[in-house]
Design a protein around this motif. Sequence first.
Motif, mmCIF file in Angstrom:
data_model
loop_
_atom_site.group_PDB
_atom_site.id
_atom_site.type_symbol
_atom_site.label_atom_id
_atom_site.label_comp_id
_atom_site.label_asym_id
_atom_site.label_seq_id
_atom_site.Cartn_x
_atom_site.Cartn_y
_atom_site.Cartn_z
ATOM 1 N N PRO A 45 45.205 47.549 46.445
ATOM 2 C CA PRO A 45 44.981 47.643 48.037
ATOM 3 C C PRO A 45 45.320 46.176 48.612
ATOM 4 O O PRO A 45 45.075 45.235 47.971
ATOM 5 C CB PRO A 45 43.308 47.959 47.880
ATOM 6 C CG PRO A 45 43.251 48.611 46.698
ATOM 7 C CD PRO A 45 44.439 48.155 45.679
ATOM 8 N N GLY A 46 45.289 46.429 50.059
ATOM 9 C CA GLY A 46 45.962 45.165 50.803
ATOM 10 C C GLY A 46 44.675 43.872 50.619
ATOM 11 O O GLY A 46 45.250 42.678 50.649
ATOM 12 N N TYR A 47 43.480 44.366 50.517
ATOM 13 C CA TYR A 47 42.682 43.285 50.636
ATOM 14 C C TYR A 47 42.685 42.362 49.526
ATOM 15 O O TYR A 47 42.459 41.185 49.325
ATOM 16 C CB TYR A 47 41.213 43.717 51.020
ATOM 17 C CG TYR A 47 40.364 44.617 50.180
ATOM 18 C CD1 TYR A 47 40.039 44.386 48.637
ATOM 19 C CD2 TYR A 47 40.679 45.844 50.212
ATOM 20 C CE1 TYR A 47 39.629 45.371 47.861
ATOM 21 C CE2 TYR A 47 40.165 47.176 49.267
ATOM 22 C CZ TYR A 47 39.540 46.588 48.084
ATOM 23 O OH TYR A 47 39.377 47.275 47.124
ATOM 24 N N ILE A 48 43.036 42.978 48.139
ATOM 25 C CA ILE A 48 43.261 42.321 46.889
ATOM 26 C C ILE A 48 44.577 41.377 46.831
ATOM 27 O O ILE A 48 44.284 40.435 46.497
ATOM 28 C CB ILE A 48 43.274 43.504 45.819
ATOM 29 C CG1 ILE A 48 41.945 44.241 45.673
ATOM 30 C CG2 ILE A 48 43.517 42.789 44.597
ATOM 31 C CD1 ILE A 48 42.129 45.545 44.614
ATOM 32 N N LYS A 53 46.643 36.009 47.200
ATOM 33 C CA LYS A 53 47.271 35.012 48.077
ATOM 34 C C LYS A 53 46.536 33.874 48.326
ATOM 35 O O LYS A 53 47.000 32.529 48.311
ATOM 36 C CB LYS A 53 48.238 35.492 49.213
ATOM 37 C CG LYS A 53 49.046 36.679 48.887
ATOM 38 C CD LYS A 53 49.547 37.312 50.299
ATOM 39 C CE LYS A 53 50.526 38.446 49.859
ATOM 40 N NZ LYS A 53 50.911 39.504 51.308
ATOM 41 N N GLN A 54 45.396 34.010 48.864
ATOM 42 C CA GLN A 54 44.512 32.898 49.351
ATOM 43 C C GLN A 54 44.051 31.968 47.835
ATOM 44 O O GLN A 54 43.913 30.832 48.282
ATOM 45 C CB GLN A 54 43.277 33.539 49.901
ATOM 46 C CG GLN A 54 43.384 33.863 51.197
ATOM 47 C CD GLN A 54 42.000 34.399 51.904
ATOM 48 O OE1 GLN A 54 41.149 34.208 51.686
ATOM 49 N NE2 GLN A 54 42.326 35.342 52.934
ATOM 50 N N ALA A 55 44.092 32.652 46.791
ATOM 51 C CA ALA A 55 43.538 32.161 45.622
ATOM 52 C C ALA A 55 44.664 30.896 45.309
ATOM 53 O O ALA A 55 44.719 30.027 44.659
ATOM 54 C CB ALA A 55 43.190 33.031 44.490
ATOM 55 N N MET A 56 46.034 31.723 45.262
ATOM 56 C CA MET A 56 47.231 30.770 45.198
ATOM 57 C C MET A 56 47.370 29.413 46.124
ATOM 58 O O MET A 56 47.449 28.379 45.803
ATOM 59 C CB MET A 56 48.618 31.876 45.146
ATOM 60 C CG MET A 56 48.557 32.741 43.981
ATOM 61 S SD MET A 56 50.128 33.462 44.048
ATOM 62 C CE MET A 56 49.866 34.736 45.329
ATOM 63 N N PRO A 270 43.191 34.934 30.497
ATOM 64 C CA PRO A 270 43.747 36.092 31.487
ATOM 65 C C PRO A 270 44.380 35.162 32.727
ATOM 66 O O PRO A 270 43.974 34.163 33.019
ATOM 67 C CB PRO A 270 42.624 36.949 31.825
ATOM 68 C CG PRO A 270 41.687 36.553 30.948
ATOM 69 C CD PRO A 270 41.672 35.198 30.582
ATOM 70 N N THR A 271 45.537 35.521 33.329
ATOM 71 C CA THR A 271 46.110 35.107 34.322
ATOM 72 C C THR A 271 45.294 34.634 35.577
ATOM 73 O O THR A 271 44.500 35.401 35.895
ATOM 74 C CB THR A 271 47.138 35.764 34.888
ATOM 75 O OG1 THR A 271 48.323 36.023 33.868
ATOM 76 C CG2 THR A 271 47.883 35.099 35.972
ATOM 77 N N SER A 272 45.171 33.390 35.906
ATOM 78 C CA SER A 272 44.002 32.983 36.913
ATOM 79 C C SER A 272 44.159 33.714 38.192
ATOM 80 O O SER A 272 43.167 34.102 38.722
ATOM 81 C CB SER A 272 44.388 31.422 37.169
ATOM 82 O OG SER A 272 45.427 31.276 37.871
ATOM 83 N N ILE A 273 45.484 33.856 38.697
ATOM 84 C CA ILE A 273 45.421 34.646 40.094
ATOM 85 C C ILE A 273 44.849 36.190 39.740
ATOM 86 O O ILE A 273 44.364 36.653 40.734
ATOM 87 C CB ILE A 273 46.911 34.420 40.600
ATOM 88 C CG1 ILE A 273 47.083 33.113 40.711
ATOM 89 C CG2 ILE A 273 46.861 35.532 41.960
ATOM 90 C CD1 ILE A 273 46.232 32.327 41.705
ATOM 91 N N LEU A 279 38.321 40.075 40.999
ATOM 92 C CA LEU A 279 37.120 39.545 41.689
ATOM 93 C C LEU A 279 37.089 40.249 43.062
ATOM 94 O O LEU A 279 36.159 40.806 43.632
ATOM 95 C CB LEU A 279 36.876 38.005 41.846
ATOM 96 C CG LEU A 279 35.752 37.327 42.643
ATOM 97 C CD1 LEU A 279 34.576 37.832 41.879
ATOM 98 C CD2 LEU A 279 35.952 35.911 42.604
ATOM 99 N N SER A 280 38.127 40.322 43.770
ATOM 100 C CA SER A 280 38.282 40.809 45.037
ATOM 101 C C SER A 280 38.014 42.309 45.168
ATOM 102 O O SER A 280 37.338 42.735 45.842
ATOM 103 C CB SER A 280 39.627 40.373 45.722
ATOM 104 O OG SER A 280 39.717 41.022 46.840
#
Length: 393
Positions: A45-48, A53-56, A270-273, A279-280
């Motif tokens: 899903p797009g919101y994820i 991207k925001q986390a990166m 686990p990979t941070s991103i 979480l999202s």
Amino acid sequence: MNLAERVKTLTPSSTLAITAKAKALKAEGHDVIGLGAGEPDFNTPGYILDDAKQAMDAGLTKYTPSGGIVELKQAISEKVKRDQNLSYDNSQIIVTTGAKHALFTLFQVLLNQGDEVIIPTPYWVSYPEQVKLAGGVPVFVKAEETNAFKLTPTQLSEAITEQTKAVILNSPSNPTGTMYTEEELEALGQVCIEKDVLIVSDEIYEKLTYTEEKHVSIASLSEALYEQTVIINGVSKSHAMTGWRIGFALGNEQIIKAMTNMASHSTSNPTSIAQYAALSAYEHDDTEIEEMKKAFHERLEKLYQMITDIPGVSCVKPKGAFYLFPNVKEAAEANGFQTVDEWVEALLEEEKIALVPGSGFGSPDNVRLSYATSLDLLEEAAKRIKRFVEKHQ
């Protein structure tokens, strides 16, 4: 070079093997329809994607705690409270590099040499291999097709020995799509409590169910079963996030601590991103999940009808996941093949339809078809299979 003895007994994944062969034929220019995939054909899903991207951009690209970030653990805790009315502290939760890694790590910390794990057949292909890698012994118990591929309490009780450490329950199931009722789980759970056998409850397909009957976690049925169960789950199937590799395990604090310690020396974390993406997933509602589920349900209804119309093919109708697991033994024999595996191979060569033979799941009379692809392709695949069967009669 001499390899370690523990890897010499491993059986290659039949799902990956058929997928690789289908890809090779496609690369040669053949019109192959692959029905072996064990993943949704929808994008994440797009919101994820946006939140990842925001986390990166925020620089959340460093090491995390081995057992997962606190925010995600809390979100998982809230998710199981909301969905199953289960309560887990952060110390009872580990986030892993996919649900497969959760299972692998669990068996590594749980099993000593010779410990037995009861695995109902048909089974997901990695269960027995993971048990063997941990020094354990897989004990297969045939869940009869006439009983919708469900293990019975009598079968479970008779399979338990002094060496039995655990039993694996997968509901909804890969490869059959079958789902246990609350009453069936209670009966199986009572056997495990009486004989002190740990329940490994693989619930990765919990969101993908297609009847009024809802998924039930065996851990939610009593305090005793809560204590006796380790739940395995993740976002791969529910949120079309197979490649993100985020799963989790919930259970006894001592077991989770051991798993976390082991992860610290294997994957680090686990990979941070991917963790922030998961979480999202849990911070948003299930609207997009429901749309995907609706599409799978529509495909199931149409494909089931088309497949069961083929001569010599019968099928227990699944209640969840995204697979059909038809019995094609009669069709294969009528077509002149000695085994279903040979029938599957000929089907791929002649009609360019890639199915996974049931032998890889401990059920040699069946095949697995994934309906995680477009309805147009499913209809074309069913036509080709029927044409193949009728041509060889």
